[in-house]
Design an enzyme around this catalytic site. Structure first.
Site, short mmCIF file in Angstrom:
data_model
loop_
_atom_site.label_atom_id
_atom_site.label_comp_id
_atom_site.label_asym_id
_atom_site.label_seq_id
_atom_site.Cartn_x
_atom_site.Cartn_y
_atom_site.Cartn_z
N ASP A 1 0.84 -1.20 0.00
CA ASP A 1 0.00 0.00 0.00
C ASP A 1 0.88 1.26 0.00
O ASP A 1 2.11 1.15 0.11
CB ASP A 1 -0.93 -0.05 1.23
CG ASP A 1 -2.25 0.65 0.97
OD1 ASP A 1 -2.33 1.44 0.01
OD2 ASP A 1 -3.19 0.41 1.74
N ASP B 1 -10.90 2.81 -2.88
CA ASP B 1 -11.35 1.50 -2.37
C ASP B 1 -12.83 1.30 -2.70
O ASP B 1 -13.60 2.24 -2.71
CB ASP B 1 -11.25 1.47 -0.84
CG ASP B 1 -9.81 1.52 -0.34
OD1 ASP B 1 -8.89 1.60 -1.16
OD2 ASP B 1 -9.63 1.49 0.89
C1 GLA Z 1 -6.08 1.17 1.89
C2 GLA Z 1 -6.21 0.14 0.78
C3 GLA Z 1 -7.22 -0.92 1.18
C4 GLA Z 1 -6.76 -1.59 2.46
C5 GLA Z 1 -6.56 -0.54 3.54
C6 GLA Z 1 -5.92 -1.13 4.78
O1 GLA Z 1 -7.26 1.88 2.07
O2 GLA Z 1 -6.60 0.76 -0.42
O3 GLA Z 1 -7.38 -1.87 0.16
O4 GLA Z 1 -5.58 -2.29 2.20
O5 GLA Z 1 -5.71 0.52 3.09
O6 GLA Z 1 -5.70 -0.18 5.78
#
Ligand code: GLA
Length: 723
Positions: free
Chosen positions: A165, A236
């Site tokens: 990430d 997301d």
């Molecule tokens: C971000 C990513 C998600 C997840 C969260 C975890 O938002 O895009 O897919 O991995 O972090 O904290």
């Protein structure tokens, strides 16, 4: 979560603007683009499961392993869903004395190497999450400054897939943020390679540039395809507690940013629009089939995020549709493209091996419709006949060139198309509804049956049906013989019972029956949607609660989470509000404008999210004032309808309920509560959980009849006042 896009934006750049320049991570090269691309470890889009969108941080090794076992027992693993990834929050808040990451002893008591062994014993691959910055999005130690060490640790745990990430990537003096990301992701790419273990590398960097200039965003995507195998490039998808509406909008949003990126993809280098939500609550069968169809046509990774042990059989069969999986995994490895687009629909076409095409007819609107394209527009070679296989109904038909289907609201019809059809294949047909007048509970339509194939339809009949209480006149019709390439129609009137306040959609269905030569007796159905909007008599009848909970009730009797204001289980505290003078039914006044705070008991489910509700509102004045707050950062459109039938519109935004100046969008702060309730009880003292006032202008001299609230779930409205 409310306003995922905005929330991601905020979390993405938290700590970036103005962040103190930090020393760069251990770097082997700053000139990453000159290096050979990362090996092609994912020749077809990766498939598997990840806990994040369903479980968030609330995970355990049992959750991960029970889902892994379900992948195997349901047959999904054998169909390709073979990589199980543990997302954020698997570790403790600090590294050990050697600087190694440590698995959370409560959540993963056997450790991550053991987890990998279990997954491998099931024949699955082991995926893990980390972050390129100083900490993960969830606040656990990131790989910044530990890139090589973490890569070695993952390889020693026999990790097969790393999702890296990009939260909390610090600034580096003299470098743009794009260069810093490029550098740290290249470092991890090389560190993974140096371990000698083939580890599929999922790069999240582009997601942190989605709202940058398109040039920068595309540049980050381009180098992501050099340093890794797939990349998250945008927001997301919604998390499990979200409403049906939020989930569906997030599927459309993620589709929307991904679908234009076909030029930046190549076989083995995949755009990743995030998880498949099939198996989560609240989505309809049409919606989960749409997501699966669109992801397959876009050659997107197919990564489920749901509790598969509890998922309905329909969800498992959507994920497990082998024909749709084959479209996604086609060896040609190309992302499909939009070939035709109109208000509320898209047609996509994806090239497949052997000259075939997958053609998706996506109805993004709230009403059923017939979507029509041609084989030529879908990129098929010229021919006199094409075979259409509907990959959801499994019906095979033949067309002379028209590719069409009646598609339900939020639905997608997915065809596999090839030139030439076997003799006696049934002709492709559609039933279409065309509105000629009226709306809501009294409308008139032309309903037609069309024959797109080479065999005529004899003895064609139509039968109409509608929900209880509705009348369709006539109830059936004889259309007789329909020649190839022709259609026949009948006029139908639909009347329904008075609708209740709110928005009510009714589905009208026509079923056609005919004989198609040697193909025999066949049926085809087509739907129409008719929508009635009846204003609510007042705000209270549209909403009954304001996301407030009572902190004097112990959590065990818990109404803490039922007040859920922000989709994360947090709510206003009734006691903290009372201390600020806000009690059920209280008059609140700011700058001469007064509102009545809702007279609602704390602790019932929050439903004050604006969603385009129409509220009857009297009065005249120069402005319509709203009392509310946001669990996001968006503006939405308000429409005011006056008694003379005229309308005016205005933009409404309210600041986020927490921690803002309270003046965003020109709002004023009406009250400030000292703390809030979290799922575990009162918390965040001194945080300042506020109520705001903001207005849209009214046309003076007219009397307001109703107001249409913004269609933005992040905006919560508690009271209205014409001033
Ligand atoms: C971000 C990513 C998600 C997840 C969260 C975890 O938002 O895009 O897919 O991995 O972090 O904290």
């Amino acid at each position: 979560m409310a306003a995922t896009a905005a929330a991601l934006l905020l979390s993405a750049f938290a700590g970036v603007p103005g962040a103190a320049a930090a020393a760069g991570p251990a770097q082997q090269s700053r000139n990453a683009s000159a290096d050979a691309p990362y090996p092609n470890l994912a020749p077809t889009p990766p498939m598997g499961w990840n806990n994040w969108s369903y479980y968030g941080c609330d995970i355990s090794e049992n959750d991960v392993l029970s889902n892994a076992r379900k992948l195997v027992s349901s047959g999904l693993a054998a169909k390709g869903y073979d990589t199980v990834t543990t997302d954020d929050c698997w570790m403790t808040h600090s590294r050990d004395a050697q600087g190694n990451l440590v698995a959370d002893p409560q959540r993963f008591p056997h450790g991550m190497a053991w987890m990998g062994e279990q997954l491998h014993a099931l024949g699955l691959k082991f995926g893990i999450y980390e972050d390129a910055g100083t900490s993960t999005c969830g606040g656990y130690p990131g790989s910044w400054g530990h890139i090589d060490q973490d890569a070695r640790l993952f390889a020693s745990w026999k990790v097969d897939y790393l999702k890296l990430d990009g939260c909390n990537v610090p600034g580096v003096s003299g470098e743009t943020q794009e260069q810093v990301y490029h550098s740290v992701y290249s470092d991890m790419s090389k560190a993974l390679l140096a371990t000698g273990r083939p580890i599929v590398f999922s790069v999240s960097a582009p997601a942190y540039f989605e709202y940058d200039t398109p040039d920068t965003w595309h540049k980050v995507i381009s180098w992501s395809g050099q340093v890794g195998n797939l990349w998250r490039e945008g927001a997301d998808v919604a998390m499990e507690p979200a409403s049906a509406r939020t989930k569906w909008s997030s599927i459309k949003y993620n589709y929307g940013y991904n679908v234009g990126l076909a030029d930046l993809q190549s076989p083995g280098r995949w755009n990743d629009p995030d998880f498949l939500l099939a198996g989560q609550s609240r989505l309809t069968g049409d919606e989960i089939r749409s997501q699966m169809s669109l992801w397959a046509v876009m050659a997107a990774p197919l990564i489920s995020s749901a509790d598969l042990t509890k998922a309905a059989p329909e969800a498992l069969s959507v994920l497990g549709n082998s024909d749709v999986i084959a479209v996604d995994q086609d060896p040609t490895g190309l992302q499909g493209r939009i070939v035709q687009q109109g208000e509320g629909y898209d047609v996509l076409s994806k090239q497949l091996a052997g000259g075939e095409r997958a053609v998706a007819l996506f109805n993004s609107s709230d009403q059923a419709r017939t979507i029509t394209t041609t084989a030529a527009d879908a990129g098929l070679p010229a021919g006199s006949s094409y075979r259409l296989k509907d990959l959801w109904s499994q019906r095979t038909t033949e067309t002379s060139g028209t590719i069409a289907a009646n598609v339900p609201a939020h639905g997608t019809v997915l065809y596999r198309v090839r030139t030439g059809a076997a003799a006696h294949t049934a002709p492709a047909t559609t039933v279409s509804w065309h509105r000629t007048s009226g709306e809501g509970t009294d409308s008139a339509w032309t309903v037609s049956v069309a024959d797109h194939g080479h065999t005529g339809l004899s003895g064609t009949q139509l039968e109409f049906s509608a929900p209880e209480g509705w009348t369709l006149t006539p109830s059936h019709a004889r259309l007789g013989y329909i020649a190839p390439g022709r259609s026949a129609s009948v006029t139908v009137r639909a009347t329904g019972p008075d609708a209740a306040p709110g928005t009510t959609a009714a589905t009208l269905t026509a079923t056609g029956r005919y004989h198609a030569g040697a193909a025999g007796l066949r049926t085809v159905t087509g739907e129409a949607t008719t929508i009635s909007v009846v204003p609510y008599p007042d705000l209270k009848s549209a909403f009954n609660n304001v996301g407030v909970t009572n902190e004097s009730a112990p959590p065990a009797e818990g109404n803490y989470t039922t007040g859920n204001f922000d989709c994360a289980g947090n709510s206003y505290s009734a006691q903290a509000l009372a201390a600020a003078g806000v009690t059920p039914g209280a008059q609140l006044t700011k700058d001469g404008v007064s509102w009545t705070f809702p007279d609602a008991e704390p602790g019932s489910a929050d439903n004050v999210s604006a969603a385009g509700q129409v509220i009857r509102t009297g009065g005249s004045g120069s402005a319509l004032w709203f009392l509310g707050a946001e669990a996001g950062t968006v503006e939405g459109k308000v429409t005011v309808t006056y008694t003379d039938g005229s309308r005016s519109t205005g933009d409404l935004g309210l600041p986020n309920w927490c921690c803002t100046a309270g003046t965003e969008y020109g709002a004023v702060t009406v009250a400030t509560a000292d703390h809030r309730n979290t799922p575990n009880g009162p918390a965040n003292f001194g945080g300042g959980y506020k109520l705001f006032g903001n207005s849209v202008p009214l046309t003076e001299g007219r009397t307001v009849e109703s107001v249409t609230l913004p269609d933005e779930g992040a905006i919560h409205i508690f009271a209205l006042s014409v001033h």
